[in-house]
Design an enzyme around this catalytic site. Structure first.
Site, PDB file in Angstrom:
ATOM      1  N   ASP A  14       2.915   5.364  -7.482  1.00  0.00           N
ATOM      2  CA  ASP A  14       4.101   5.147  -6.655  1.00  0.00           C
ATOM      3  C   ASP A  14       5.386   5.186  -7.473  1.00  0.00           C
ATOM      4  O   ASP A  14       6.455   5.504  -6.956  1.00  0.00           O
ATOM      5  CB  ASP A  14       4.001   3.794  -5.940  1.00  0.00           C
ATOM      6  CG  ASP A  14       2.751   3.692  -5.078  1.00  0.00           C
ATOM      7  OD1 ASP A  14       2.577   4.564  -4.230  1.00  0.00           O
ATOM      8  OD2 ASP A  14       1.955   2.762  -5.284  1.00  0.00           O
ATOM      9  N   HIS A  30       0.865  -1.194   0.000  1.00  0.00           N
ATOM     10  CA  HIS A  30       0.000   0.000   0.000  1.00  0.00           C
ATOM     11  C   HIS A  30       0.891   1.230   0.000  1.00  0.00           C
ATOM     12  O   HIS A  30       1.581   1.490  -0.982  1.00  0.00           O
ATOM     13  CB  HIS A  30      -0.922  -0.070   1.220  1.00  0.00           C
ATOM     14  CG  HIS A  30      -2.045   0.923   1.216  1.00  0.00           C
ATOM     15  ND1 HIS A  30      -2.368   1.706   0.134  1.00  0.00           N
ATOM     16  CD2 HIS A  30      -2.952   1.258   2.187  1.00  0.00           C
ATOM     17  CE1 HIS A  30      -3.404   2.474   0.425  1.00  0.00           C
ATOM     18  NE2 HIS A  30      -3.773   2.222   1.669  1.00  0.00           N
ATOM     19  N   HIS A  67      -2.164  -1.972 -10.742  1.00  0.00           N
ATOM     20  CA  HIS A  67      -2.974  -1.462  -9.643  1.00  0.00           C
ATOM     21  C   HIS A  67      -4.179  -2.366  -9.476  1.00  0.00           C
ATOM     22  O   HIS A  67      -4.675  -2.947 -10.450  1.00  0.00           O
ATOM     23  CB  HIS A  67      -3.428  -0.016  -9.928  1.00  0.00           C
ATOM     24  CG  HIS A  67      -3.974   0.682  -8.731  1.00  0.00           C
ATOM     25  ND1 HIS A  67      -5.302   0.587  -8.362  1.00  0.00           N
ATOM     26  CD2 HIS A  67      -3.381   1.475  -7.806  1.00  0.00           C
ATOM     27  CE1 HIS A  67      -5.490   1.306  -7.265  1.00  0.00           C
ATOM     28  NE2 HIS A  67      -4.349   1.847  -6.912  1.00  0.00           N
TER      29      HIS A  67
END
Length: 501
Positions: free
Chosen positions: A393, A298, A337
Site C-alpha cells: 500500500d 485492508h 503486514h
C-alpha cells in the site's frame, strides 16, 4: 520446559491434567484438526461455568484467526518470514515482469498458465462480457454526487446479480454450483460463465463509479484494447476516436493488477468463503468482499498511506512524525503486514514500477517524503523490532497519485483485480469434492449466566455502569429540534409536543 525426543510418528500427545487422560492428535500438513480437540472433555470443575460446556469438549480459542487454517488451497502461497509470494507456484516477481493480468487471472482460476490458443479464447470471452445493462447505469445515477466510489461499486455488484436470476441458487436450485464438483457440465458452465461476467464487468462498473463522481457520461467498453487499456478508456475518454492510453501507464496498471490479484485468505477473501459457504450467488459474494475490502485496515490502506504522507508534508518532518508514532500518539500506515515479517515482495516490484511511471508523469512530490520515511524505518530499532517494513500500500498509492487518480478511488483500483482472487477461492470452494459446509465459528460465552425477566417498573440502573452500557446522546439537525417544539396527533389520536393544537 520443552523436552526433545526422537519423533516416531506424526502426532501430538496431549495429557489432560484435569482428568489424567492422554489423547493422540494426528498431525497432517503441519496442522492438527480443531475438531480432534473436541474429543477432550471433562466434568465441570469448581471454576467452570455451565456456559463453558466443559463436558462437551475442548474448544480452540483463536481471536482474529491468528493461527487458524480454514481451507486446503492450491492457489496462493505466502511465506511471511522469508517474504515469498507465489501464485500457483510462480513467484510474483516473474509474473509481474513476464505475464499480463488476464493471463495471470487464468492461472489463478484454473491452475496453469494458458497456451496461446487458450489465452486468446480466454481474453475474447472476458472482453465479450464487459457490457452492463443500461438499468445498472441508472442505479449509479441514484447515488449522491459525493458518494464514495466503493459504496457504489459494492452496490453495483449486488445489483448485477439481480440481472442474472439463472445464476442464483435461491432461484435455480441449491446445488446449482456444487454439482460442478461431480462433473455436471451444466453446473460447471453456469459457474464459469458468472466468473467471466464478473471479471469482464468489474472495470465497467468501477469506471461508472468514477465517471459518476466526475459528472461525466458513461463510456461504453472499447473493442480491441487490453483489459487495463479498456479500463483506462472507460475512465478517461471524452471525445474523438481511436483513444489509446499511454503504454507505460497501461503496463503499470496491468502490473499493479497482477500484484493485487490475490493474497491468500486475507480479510476480504475470508469474507468470500464465509458468505459463499451459504451457497449464495457469486455476485452477492463479491459485493460482500468489496464491503470488507473497503475498510482502512485492508484495501483502504493505500488511500490512508497517501493521506499520511500529505500530512507529513516534507522529508524534514519525518523524524517528528515518527516520534509521535513511537509514543503511540499516531498510527503509521503503509508499514508492516499481518503475514509478512520481512519485506513485502510486492512492494519491491512496485518500487521498480514507480520509477517507470514517474518518467512519464513527472516525479511525485511525495516520493522524497516516502523514501525518507522508508529509510527511517530501515534504520529504526523501534521499526525493526516490530518487523515494520514498507508494504504494497505504501508505494501503490504513490503510483496512483502520480497517475492522477483521486484518493478515494484507490480501493476501487484494488477491488477490480482482486475480483479474480475472490472468484478463484470461491470456485475452489464450490468444486470441493467433500461438498461445502456452511461456516459457523464457535464463541466463548462470558456474559451473564441465566437470569429471570424483571418487569419494567421493578428495574433499576446498574450500579457503576459505564458509557458503553447504554446509548449515547445523539445530536440532531435543526429540523428535528423544530419538530420537538411542534405538536401533532399520532395515529391513535394521542397529542404529542409542546405547541398548542
Amino acid at each position: 520446559m520443552v523436552t526433545v525426543t526422537k519423533a516416531t510418528r506424526q502426532s501430538l500427545t496431549v495429557v489432560d491434567n484435569r482428568t489424567g487422560k492422554t489423547y493422540e492428535v494426528p498431525i497432517k500438513d503441519n496442522s492438527v484438526l480443531a475438531t480432534d480437540f473436541k474429543k477432550i472433555s471433562a466434568q465441570p470443575g469448581p471454576n467452570d461455568r455451565k456456559e463453558d460446556e466443559t463436558d462437551q469438549g475442548l474448544r480452540v480459542f483463536d481471536p482474529a484467526y491468528m493461527n487458524t487454517a480454514v481451507v486446503h488451497s492450491r492457489i496462493t502461497y505466502i511465506n511471511g518470514q522469508e517474504g515469498i509470494l507465489r501464485y500457483r507456484g510462480y513467484p510474483i516477481q516473474q509474473l509481474v515482469k513476464k505475464s499480463n493480468f488476464l493471463e495471470t487471472a487464468y492461472l489463478l482460476l484454473y491452475g496453469d498458465l494458458p497456451t496461446n490458443a487458450q489465452c486468446g479464447r480466454w481474453q475474447d470471452e472476458v472482453m465479450h462480457h464487459t457490457y452492463v445493462h443500461t438499468d445498472i447505469e441508472d442505479m449509479f445515477k441514484s447515488f449522491r454526487y459525493d458518494s464514495h466510489p466503493m459504496s457504489m461499486l459494492t452496490s453495483a455488484f449486488a445489483t448485477l446479480g439481480a440481472f442474472a436470476p439463472e445464476a442464483n441458487p435461491s432461484l435455480a436450485g441449491q446445488k446449482l454450483y456444487t454439482n460442478a464438483a461431480f462433473g455436471d457440465p451444466r453446473a460447471l458452465e453456469v459457474l464459469d460463465k458468472q466468473i467471466l461476467r464478473i471479471i469482464g464487468k468489474a472495470p465497467t462498473l468501477a469506471a461508472a463509479a468514477y465517471r459518476m463522481r466526475q459528472g461525466r457520461p458513461f463510456n461504453r467498453p472499447a473493442q480491441g484494447l487490453s483489459y487495463t487499456g479498456n479500463f483506462l478508456y472507460l475512465l478517461d475518454n471524452l471525445s474523438g476516436h481511436q483513444y489509446q492510453p499511454h503504454p507505460v501507464l497501461e503496463k503499470a496498471l496491468d502490473a499493479l493488477f497482477i500484484l493485487h490479484a490475490d493474497h491468500e485468505v486475507n480479510c476480504s477473501t475470508a469474507t468470500v468463503l464465509q458468505v459463499g459457504s451459504s451457497l449464495v450467488d457469486p455476485y452477492s459474494v463479491v459485493a460482500a468482499a468489496c464491503a470488507a475490502l473497503y475498510g482502512p485496515s485492508h484495501g483502504g490502506a493505500s488511500e490512508s498511506a497517501i493521506r499520511m504522507l500529505i500530512e507529513i508534508g516534507s522529508p524534514e518532518n519525518v523524524p517528528s512524525f515518527m516520534e509521535k508514532v513511537e509514543k503511540r500518539e499516531r498510527v503509521l500506515v503503509g508499514f508492516g503486514h499481518r503475514v509478512y515479517k520481512n519485506v513485502d515482495p510486492r512492494s519491491t516490484a512496485i518500487r521498480e514500477l514507480a520509477e517507470e511511471v514517474f518518467k512519464v508523469t513527472g516525479r511525485n512530490k511525495l516520493l522524497d517524503t516516502a523514501l525518507t520515511l522508508a529509510d527511517y524505518a530501515r534504520k529504526s530499532e523501534f521499526m525493526r523490532k516490530r518487523n515494520l517494513y514498507p508494504n504494497v500500500d505504501f508505494y501503490s498509492g504513490l503510483i496512483y497519485q502520480a497517475m492522477g487518480f483521486p484518493l478515494d478511488f484507490y480501493p476501487v483500483l484494488f477491488a477490480v483485480p482482486r475480483c479474480v482472487g475472490w472468484l478463484a477461492h470461491w470456485r475452489q470452494m464450490m468444486l470441493s469434492p467433500g461438498g461445502v459446509k456452511i461456516w459457523r465459528p464457535r464463541q466463548l460465552y462470558v456474559g451473564e449466566a441465566e437470569r429471570d425477566y424483571v418487569d419494567a417498573k421493578d428495574r433499576r440502573e446498574r450500579a457503576g455502569a459505564t458509557i458503553f452500557e447504554g446509548p449515547v446522546q445523539v445530536e440532531h439537525g435543526g429540523d428535528s429540534k423544530r419538530n420537538v417544539l411542534a405538536s401533532y396527533k399520532d395515529e391513535t389520536g394521542k397529542t404529542w409536543g409542546k405547541s398548542k393544537l
